[in-house]
Design an enzyme around this catalytic site. Structure first.
Site, short mmCIF file in Angstrom:
data_model
loop_
_atom_site.label_atom_id
_atom_site.label_comp_id
_atom_site.label_asym_id
_atom_site.label_seq_id
_atom_site.Cartn_x
_atom_site.Cartn_y
_atom_site.Cartn_z
N LYS A 83 0.80 -1.23 0.00
CA LYS A 83 0.00 0.00 0.00
C LYS A 83 0.84 1.29 0.00
CE LYS A 83 -4.45 -1.25 2.02
NZ LYS A 83 -5.39 -0.94 3.11
N ASP A 119 -10.17 3.48 1.53
CA ASP A 119 -10.45 2.92 2.87
C ASP A 119 -11.25 3.90 3.72
OD1 ASP A 119 -9.26 0.42 2.57
OD2 ASP A 119 -7.29 1.11 3.23
N GLY A 143 -5.14 3.15 18.40
CA GLY A 143 -4.16 2.69 17.41
C GLY A 143 -3.76 3.83 16.50
N GLY A 146 -1.85 2.22 9.78
CA GLY A 146 -2.40 2.57 8.47
C GLY A 146 -3.91 2.75 8.50
N ALA A 147 -4.63 1.83 9.15
CA ALA A 147 -6.10 1.94 9.20
C ALA A 147 -6.49 3.21 9.96
CB ALA A 147 -6.70 0.71 9.88
N TYR A 240 -12.97 -7.46 10.85
CA TYR A 240 -14.18 -8.17 10.41
C TYR A 240 -14.11 -9.68 10.63
CZ TYR A 240 -11.29 -8.41 6.23
OH TYR A 240 -10.24 -8.60 5.36
N GLY A 261 -15.99 -4.19 10.88
CA GLY A 261 -15.18 -3.85 9.71
C GLY A 261 -15.74 -4.30 8.38
P1 NAP Z 1 -0.74 -1.34 11.24
O1 NAP Z 1 -0.43 -0.28 10.26
O2 NAP Z 1 0.28 -2.38 11.55
O3 NAP Z 1 -1.18 -0.61 12.61
C1 NAP Z 1 -1.60 -1.34 13.71
C2 NAP Z 1 -1.78 -0.42 14.93
O4 NAP Z 1 -2.16 -1.26 16.03
C3 NAP Z 1 -0.51 0.29 15.36
O5 NAP Z 1 -0.84 1.46 16.06
C4 NAP Z 1 0.10 -0.74 16.32
O6 NAP Z 1 0.95 -0.21 17.30
C5 NAP Z 1 -1.14 -1.24 17.01
N1 NAP Z 1 -0.93 -2.58 17.55
C6 NAP Z 1 -0.62 -3.69 16.86
N2 NAP Z 1 -0.51 -4.74 17.71
C7 NAP Z 1 -0.73 -4.26 18.94
C8 NAP Z 1 -0.74 -4.83 20.24
N3 NAP Z 1 -0.49 -6.13 20.43
N4 NAP Z 1 -0.99 -4.04 21.31
C9 NAP Z 1 -1.22 -2.73 21.12
N5 NAP Z 1 -1.23 -2.11 19.92
C10 NAP Z 1 -0.99 -2.87 18.85
O7 NAP Z 1 -2.04 -2.16 10.80
P2 NAP Z 1 -3.30 -1.59 10.00
O8 NAP Z 1 -3.08 -1.76 8.54
O9 NAP Z 1 -3.61 -0.26 10.53
O10 NAP Z 1 -4.43 -2.66 10.39
C11 NAP Z 1 -4.95 -2.71 11.70
C12 NAP Z 1 -6.22 -3.55 11.72
O11 NAP Z 1 -7.20 -2.95 10.88
C13 NAP Z 1 -6.03 -4.98 11.22
O12 NAP Z 1 -6.78 -5.83 12.05
C14 NAP Z 1 -6.61 -4.94 9.82
O13 NAP Z 1 -7.15 -6.19 9.42
C15 NAP Z 1 -7.76 -3.94 10.02
N6 NAP Z 1 -8.14 -3.27 8.77
C16 NAP Z 1 -9.43 -3.44 8.35
C17 NAP Z 1 -9.84 -2.84 7.18
C18 NAP Z 1 -11.24 -3.04 6.69
O14 NAP Z 1 -11.51 -2.79 5.51
N7 NAP Z 1 -12.18 -3.47 7.52
C19 NAP Z 1 -8.94 -2.05 6.43
C20 NAP Z 1 -7.65 -1.88 6.91
C21 NAP Z 1 -7.25 -2.51 8.09
P3 NAP Z 1 2.57 -0.13 17.08
O15 NAP Z 1 2.77 0.94 16.04
O16 NAP Z 1 3.05 0.23 18.43
O17 NAP Z 1 2.98 -1.49 16.62
#
Ligand code: NAP
Length: 299
Positions: A83, A119, A143, A146-147, A240, A261
């Site tokens: 992405k 998104d 959080g 990216g999301a 989701y 989601g």
């Molecule tokens: P990402 O960029 O890796 O960001 C994840 C965030 O969560 C960061 O702030 C990270 O903190 C935090 N985090 C991860 N593991 C953690 C833990 N064990 N304890 C505390 N904080 C934690 O991921 P993303 O792309 O944003 O995706 C996040 C979620 O959104 C995923 O579950 C993904 O499937 C979902 N999502 C859904 C959609 C949809 O269309 N429904 C679209 C996009 C994403 P750090 O920076 O400290 O690691």
């Protein structure tokens, strides 16, 4: 697109030399449900397009993009891990994608590649579906990945009153705030700090953008005390799988309206399809139903 009658009278879709191509690139990609939601709606609209999932490893992105252009694809979605890296191979990216810092949709037109982030539109589509107004509300976002960036962009774009980004890594949350502060009233905090409770009390919307609670780690949830949250607050989890995370189950115990989601995933797909086929309306409900059924059947 031709339709052939099979024995028993069912119709099956036949793609021809005129069929236009769409798809999604990522790695791994076998779990992607984008082909299900996109092909369901393309077929319901009787549009002669086919949408497929294409595994593209990190080091193969450049050649894959050249290949999709050479193969005359109309466009494609981009998912993990591409992405951000896709941006350098595009001719133009729109303002939202540029601020969010990620592209999930590419349109190929007149031999040029245009990047978008849909998104945030997907995230907002849940509120449109439920007819919830976001004007001047106070939001607490858990959080800062990216999301979260897409969620923050969407909420600030529609004019929320205030946002607080609470994360375990406050430096990352502050970076997000610095990137978006021109758009509205936004601040960062450490989610382990007691000051979060004051923000929880005043919040009209609480959003989980972390993967905490996502399958298979379904017993996890972000560290928030739902008993403090204002009883009228909406609770939204961008996850989701499962359909209801521990976070949402906990919120329901306190009587909150919850959103998952599925809305965001179907909504981002609908917004992408509109860009590719150049139409105003796509049946987003049909996309969400197709997604929901595929999740239940574990397609
Ligand atoms: P990402 O960029 O890796 O960001 C994840 C965030 O969560 C960061 O702030 C990270 O903190 C935090 N985090 C991860 N593991 C953690 C833990 N064990 N304890 C505390 N904080 C934690 O991921 P993303 O792309 O944003 O995706 C996040 C979620 O959104 C995923 O579950 C993904 O499937 C979902 N999502 C859904 C959609 C949809 O269309 N429904 C679209 C996009 C994403 P750090 O920076 O400290 O690691």
């Amino acid at each position: 697109m031709a339709k052939l009658s099979k024995e028993g009278g069912n119709l099956s879709i036949i793609y021809t030399g005129k069929t236009k191509n769409l798809g999604v690139i990522g790695y791994p990609i076998h779990h992607s449900l984008s082909p299900v939601i996109q092909n369901t709606v393309l077929q319901s609209m009787e549009l002669d397009y086919a949408y497929i999932a294409m595994p593209v490893k990190e080091n193969e992105l450049e050649s894959a993009v050249k290949g999709l252009k050479a193969l005359n694809f109309s466009g494609f979605n981009v998912t993990i891990p591409h992405k951000i890296n896709i941006i350098k191979y595009l001719d133009e990216i729109d303002g939202a994608a540029s601020l969010i810092g990620a592209v999930n949709t590419v349109l190929i037109k007149n031999d040029r590649l245009y990047g978008y982030n849909t998104d945030y539109e997907g995230f907002l589509s849940a509120f449109q579906a439920k007819k919830f107004s976001l004007k001047n509300i106070n939001g607490l976002i858990l959080g800062a990945g990216g999301a979260a960036r897409a969620v923050v962009y969407g909420l600030l774009k529609v004019g929320v009153g205030s946002l607080c980004i609470a994360a375990r890594n406050v430096v990352k949350a502050q970076k997000l705030v610095d990137d978006f502060k021109k758009m509205g009233n936004i601040k960062a905090c450490d989610w382990a700090d007691v000051s979060v409770n004051e923000i929880l009390q005043k919040a009209d919307l609480l959003v989980n953008t972390t993967p905490l609670g996502m399958y298979p780690n379904v017993d996890k949830m972000p560290p928030v005390d739902m008993s403090i949250l204002s009883s009228k607050a909406i609770v939204y989890d961008v996850i989701y799988t499962p359909e209801k995370t521990k976070f949402l189950i906990e919120a329901e115990k306190y009587g909150h309206v919850v959103l998952n989601g599925e809305y965001m995933l179907a909504g981002q797909g609908a917004a992408a399809l509109k860009k590719w086929i150049g139409c105003k309306d796509v049946d987003i409900d049909l996309m969400r139903i197709a997604l929901h059924e595929a999740l239940i059947k574990k397609i």
